[in-house]
Design a protein around this motif. Structure first.
Motif, short mmCIF file in Angstrom:
data_model
loop_
_atom_site.label_atom_id
_atom_site.label_comp_id
_atom_site.label_asym_id
_atom_site.label_seq_id
_atom_site.Cartn_x
_atom_site.Cartn_y
_atom_site.Cartn_z
N VAL A 8 75.81 39.53 -20.89
CA VAL A 8 74.57 39.97 -20.27
C VAL A 8 74.91 40.86 -19.07
O VAL A 8 75.87 40.59 -18.35
CB VAL A 8 73.72 38.76 -19.83
CG1 VAL A 8 72.49 39.19 -19.04
CG2 VAL A 8 73.31 37.93 -21.04
N TYR A 9 74.12 41.90 -18.86
CA TYR A 9 74.38 42.87 -17.80
C TYR A 9 73.18 43.01 -16.87
O TYR A 9 72.02 42.95 -17.32
CB TYR A 9 74.70 44.25 -18.40
CG TYR A 9 75.88 44.24 -19.33
CD1 TYR A 9 77.16 44.54 -18.87
CD2 TYR A 9 75.73 43.92 -20.68
CE1 TYR A 9 78.25 44.51 -19.73
CE2 TYR A 9 76.81 43.89 -21.55
CZ TYR A 9 78.07 44.19 -21.06
OH TYR A 9 79.15 44.15 -21.91
N THR A 10 73.47 43.20 -15.58
CA THR A 10 72.42 43.52 -14.61
C THR A 10 72.94 44.64 -13.70
O THR A 10 74.14 44.89 -13.61
CB THR A 10 72.04 42.31 -13.73
OG1 THR A 10 73.18 41.93 -12.93
CG2 THR A 10 71.58 41.13 -14.57
N ASP A 11 72.00 45.27 -13.00
CA ASP A 11 72.38 46.31 -12.05
C ASP A 11 72.63 45.73 -10.66
O ASP A 11 73.33 46.34 -9.84
CB ASP A 11 71.28 47.38 -11.98
CG ASP A 11 71.09 48.08 -13.32
OD1 ASP A 11 72.11 48.37 -13.99
OD2 ASP A 11 69.94 48.31 -13.71
N ARG A 34 79.92 35.48 -13.30
CA ARG A 34 79.55 36.87 -13.03
C ARG A 34 80.77 37.67 -12.59
O ARG A 34 81.57 37.21 -11.78
CB ARG A 34 78.49 36.92 -11.93
CG ARG A 34 77.93 38.31 -11.66
CD ARG A 34 76.89 38.29 -10.56
NE ARG A 34 77.49 38.20 -9.24
CZ ARG A 34 77.19 37.26 -8.35
NH1 ARG A 34 76.31 36.31 -8.65
NH2 ARG A 34 77.77 37.25 -7.15
N LEU A 35 80.91 38.86 -13.13
CA LEU A 35 82.01 39.74 -12.77
C LEU A 35 81.46 41.13 -12.46
O LEU A 35 80.52 41.60 -13.12
CB LEU A 35 83.03 39.86 -13.92
CG LEU A 35 83.64 38.57 -14.48
CD1 LEU A 35 82.83 38.08 -15.68
CD2 LEU A 35 85.08 38.81 -14.88
N GLY A 36 82.04 41.78 -11.47
CA GLY A 36 81.65 43.14 -11.17
C GLY A 36 82.38 44.12 -12.07
O GLY A 36 83.59 44.01 -12.27
N VAL A 37 81.66 45.04 -12.65
CA VAL A 37 82.25 46.03 -13.56
C VAL A 37 82.73 47.22 -12.74
O VAL A 37 81.94 47.87 -12.04
CB VAL A 37 81.23 46.48 -14.62
CG1 VAL A 37 81.84 47.54 -15.54
CG2 VAL A 37 80.75 45.28 -15.44
N ILE A 53 78.45 42.00 -15.10
CA ILE A 53 78.47 41.40 -16.44
C ILE A 53 78.53 39.88 -16.27
O ILE A 53 79.23 39.37 -15.38
CB ILE A 53 79.67 41.91 -17.27
CG1 ILE A 53 79.67 41.26 -18.66
CG2 ILE A 53 80.99 41.68 -16.57
CD1 ILE A 53 80.73 41.85 -19.60
N TYR A 54 77.80 39.17 -17.12
CA TYR A 54 77.73 37.71 -17.07
C TYR A 54 78.27 37.14 -18.38
O TYR A 54 77.85 37.56 -19.46
CB TYR A 54 76.28 37.24 -16.88
CG TYR A 54 75.65 37.74 -15.61
CD1 TYR A 54 75.47 36.91 -14.50
CD2 TYR A 54 75.22 39.07 -15.50
CE1 TYR A 54 74.89 37.38 -13.33
CE2 TYR A 54 74.64 39.55 -14.33
CZ TYR A 54 74.48 38.70 -13.25
OH TYR A 54 73.91 39.16 -12.09
#
Length: 398
Positions: free
Chosen positions: A313-316, A326-329, A281-282
């Protein structure tokens, strides 16, 4: 803190005043009565001691905005709070100079931060401020910087300046009122908004410095709206008008020191792709959010929104970017205080960094309700996904 007056400023600029300023710099930051006694013990009168200590204290605070230059400048408390940070003023002045501006009318010059930056770029500046103390300090700061030959400062009503005589106009309307604090309605600005909005029609190359929360609808036709942050702190909006406009919207991220700027541009009108929560997640910089460039940012990292109205905002996969943290979910769950409390207890989380968008919860109260205990640290994002309240456990921000 004593009120700064034209008389005290004049006193400080005498040889004796300069000695008092040097002595005050040695004792500032300590107990006020002891500092005043120390100056009087060196033979400085009570009035001069008070004025010198006031300036020494303000100069110390100003170092964050002006760096080493603050040590030779003169300030009022209100003027310092409203002054443009040097890194922002320097970048603006360089852009004006690159556009061919050689003469500039500075309306509402304050303590002279933007005038000084412009003069250092070789621009001749005519600066005005309606407050006599502020105007006197701006003139003193120009002289202290060795730029008195390029900057003319007068105490005058900005609406009386024949702006058509200059290559460009820079206007910074006052957004505070005595006894009322910060003003959010542009109609309450000084000079009034109708005057400010009319400047591009008189001098096409106009730059307006405005509050970051300014309504995009007030942007003059064809102008560029720029939102600027310094070290993640959103500090201003600027409307670049006429030939100065380069793009519809711009987010500019500056480092507090002399680091390079990061810029994101776009129309501010496109919509981002919407999809599921990802592994990352950003949290975009506030300049990106305020400039309505979240969709452009999402495209830059190949990301998506999980809710069309929430600017996360989300990325894989992880993507490095200067425009967001940026944070790791690590966990995604519908918000439930009971369930969240149990999960954090299970993971031994005693320190929790909380971020939120689209949630009415108060982070400090939530921490109390969660009864945190344990040696571990985690992040929590309170948000919405497809309209539903969600809690995302995360790693530390990057």
């Amino acid at each position: 803190m004593p009120i700064v007056s034209p008389e005290s400023l004049q006193l400080l600029r005498t040889p004796e005043g300069l000695k008092a300023l040097a002595a005050a710099a040695e004792v500032t930051g300590g107990e006020p009565l002891a500092a005043a006694s120390a100056l009087r013990a060196r033979g400085f009168g009570a009035e001069l001691s008070a004025a010198a200590l006031t300036q020494a204290s303000l100069r110390e605070r100003a170092a964050m905005k002006f760096g080493p230059d603050a040590a030779g400048m003169f300030f009022t408390r209100a003027g310092l709070e409203q002054a443009t940070r040097a890194v922002v003023a320097d970048r603006r002045a360089a852009r004006l100079a690159a556009a061919g501006v050689r003469t500039l009318a500075d309306l509402g010059c304050g303590l002279g931060a933007d005038a000084l930056a412009a003069a250092r770029q070789g621009i001749t500046v005519y600066a005005v401020d309606a407050d006599p103390v502020t105007a006197a300090m701006a003139a003193a700061n120009a002289e202290a910087a060795g730029l008195g030959d390029r900057i003319t400062v007068e105490c005058a009503d900005a609406t009386t300046v024949p702006v058509e005589r200059y290559d460009a106009v820079f206007a910074d309307p006052a957004r505070r009122q005595a006894g009322r604090g910060r003003v959010f309605d542009p109609k309450a600005y000084s000079p009034p908004w109708d005057f400010i909005a009319g400047l591009p029609g008189r001098t096409p190359r106009t730059v307006l410095k405005l509050a970051p929360g300014i309504d995009h609808a007030l942007l003059p036709p064809g102008a560029e709206g720029e939102w600027v942050s310094v070290g993640g702190d959103l500090v201003e909006a600027a409307f670049w008008c006429g030939p100065l406009a380069e793009v519809p919207r711009r987010a500019t991220l500056l480092a507090p020191g002399a680091g390079p700027a990061a810029g994101l541009t776009g129309t501010g009108e496109i919509r981002a792709e919407v999809g599921p929560v990802g592994a990352w997640i950003y949290d975009p910089d506030p300049a990106v959010v305020r400039s309505h460039l979240v969709a452009e940012f999402a495209a830059s990292v190949g990301g998506r929104l999980a809710d069309p109205e929430i600017a996360y905002v989300y990325t894989d996969d992880p993507v490095d970017t200067p425009f967001a943290r940026r944070l790791g979910v690590t966990e995604v769950l519908p918000f439930s205080l009971k369930r969240l409390r149990a999960l954090l207890r299970e993971r031994g989380v005693g320190v929790l960094e909380i971020r939120k968008r689209g949630s009415a919860l108060v982070p400090d109260q939530l921490r109390k309700d969660l009864r945190l205990s344990g040696p571990n640290t985690a992040g929590l994002v309170l948000t919405r996904v497809e309209g539903a309240p969600m809690a995302l456990l995360t790693t530390a921000a990057m």
